[in-house]
Enzyme design. Sequence first.
Site, short mmCIF file in Angstrom:
data_model
loop_
_atom_site.label_atom_id
_atom_site.label_comp_id
_atom_site.label_asym_id
_atom_site.label_seq_id
_atom_site.Cartn_x
_atom_site.Cartn_y
_atom_site.Cartn_z
N ARG A 115 21.11 76.64 -45.09
CA ARG A 115 21.43 78.06 -44.82
C ARG A 115 20.26 78.83 -44.20
O ARG A 115 20.17 80.04 -44.28
CB ARG A 115 21.90 78.78 -46.09
CG ARG A 115 23.15 78.20 -46.66
CD ARG A 115 23.91 79.21 -47.49
NE ARG A 115 25.12 78.61 -47.97
CZ ARG A 115 25.22 77.92 -49.10
NH1 ARG A 115 24.16 77.78 -49.87
NH2 ARG A 115 26.36 77.40 -49.46
N HIS A 256 26.69 81.74 -12.63
CA HIS A 256 27.47 80.81 -13.46
C HIS A 256 28.66 80.26 -12.68
O HIS A 256 29.03 79.10 -12.83
CB HIS A 256 27.99 81.51 -14.72
CG HIS A 256 26.92 81.73 -15.75
ND1 HIS A 256 26.92 82.78 -16.64
CD2 HIS A 256 25.78 81.03 -16.01
CE1 HIS A 256 25.86 82.71 -17.41
NE2 HIS A 256 25.14 81.66 -17.06
N HIS A 269 20.09 75.83 -12.71
CA HIS A 269 20.49 77.14 -13.18
C HIS A 269 19.76 78.26 -12.40
O HIS A 269 20.37 79.22 -11.96
CB HIS A 269 20.19 77.24 -14.69
CG HIS A 269 20.48 78.57 -15.29
ND1 HIS A 269 21.75 79.06 -15.44
CD2 HIS A 269 19.65 79.52 -15.78
CE1 HIS A 269 21.71 80.25 -15.99
NE2 HIS A 269 20.44 80.56 -16.21
#
Length: 362
Positions: A115, A256, A269
């Site tokens: 966690r 994109h 990218h």
Amino acid sequence: MKKLTVELKDRSYPIIIKDGALNEVKALLDEHLGTGRRHFVITNKTIAKIYKNFLDGFKNVVTIDDGEEFKNFKTFEFIIGELLKAKIERGDCIIAFGGGVVGDMAGFAAASVLRGVDYVQIPTTLLSQVDSSVGGKTGFNHPLGKNLIGAFKQPKLVIIDPKTLDTLDKRQIKTGLGEVLKYAFIEKTATDKDFRMFDYLKSLQKKATGNLYENLKSHWQEIIYMSVSMKAAVVSKDECEKGLRAILNFGHTFGHAVEKITDYKKYTHGEAVAAGMVMAFRAALKRKLIDDTYFREAVNLISSYELILDDMKNFDKEKMFEAMKSDKKVSHAKIKLVLPFKPLEVQLFDDTEELLIKDSLL
Ligand code: NAD
Ligand code: GLY
């Protein structure tokens, strides 16, 4: 050396940018995170070979396969498995050592194992040094789309050694430069500071005799500092992207789409974002948000960094538009575009006509 802080109240953290910082990592970890903690480094196979000496200094190293295609659930499961087998505890600390893929996956592992444990980013690509290591976006891809699974989890410390860029190939430097130029165009919206990054990048290009990319090597520290200062300023004001943080996506909606219609294979990218920024400038000019002088100056700067490739033209308008409509940032079926509206200032617009968008494509 340059140092700055991402201001997020009790989760604020320092970013240290220093040539040779890799040699001081152990001391920096002790100084900023306290002594006596176990460190679990996550890296990939390529980096593990190049930086063997550095990694030999750590007892626990988890090495994943190299590539965007491994940024998936299987790799995530592998990382968590290795951490649990090595009996990671809540007080231990994960270290992401690599580019954006390693950083995003290691950050999400830190957000989820037991966690949540602390983590540190040591980014080794230009893109990760100026963008992904700062701001706490972590996660991985789903077959239905990129970065669809994840969490915001801020690191405790970011250590940037620009010297690691010496081993990076030119294409990867270029992809980072796409994001670097983005900061130059959003400067006045991102920060009150007066970096004049646009002029700085223009002057570097002008001064370069011969190889521009060779010349950049002596300026990385300054370029990275200006870039992350802007990212830090934006993240401090809008950590979870409720508004302002969207400006960091300047050029990305068009970009994109370029990546998507070319199957994420043809362009990096940063190249796609560079083409996306040119398209955003074209849209802004057509909408009369900016004048012709700024338009030309901006597009010239992008071209002068060799980011627009010869074959980046005649993109299929229908395919591009469809891809833009499936972007994560679309809401209520409206395409949201970050567009320049004054020199070095941008804003989010959701009212750009379909025809004008198509007309702005390269
Ligand atoms: P990457 O992590 O795939 O690294 C690119 C290549 O460079 C890899 O082959 C890697 O092994 C190699 N490499 C890394 N450092 C090296 C070094 N110093 N010397 C030699 N080779 C080295 O790619 P990237 O461009 O760093 O990151 C792209 C990823 O970042 C994408 O998955 C993208 O979604 C993510 N991203 C995240 C954020 C964010 O805010 N979290 C922002 C932008 C991008
Ligand atoms: N790279 C965009 C962001 O961090 O918001």
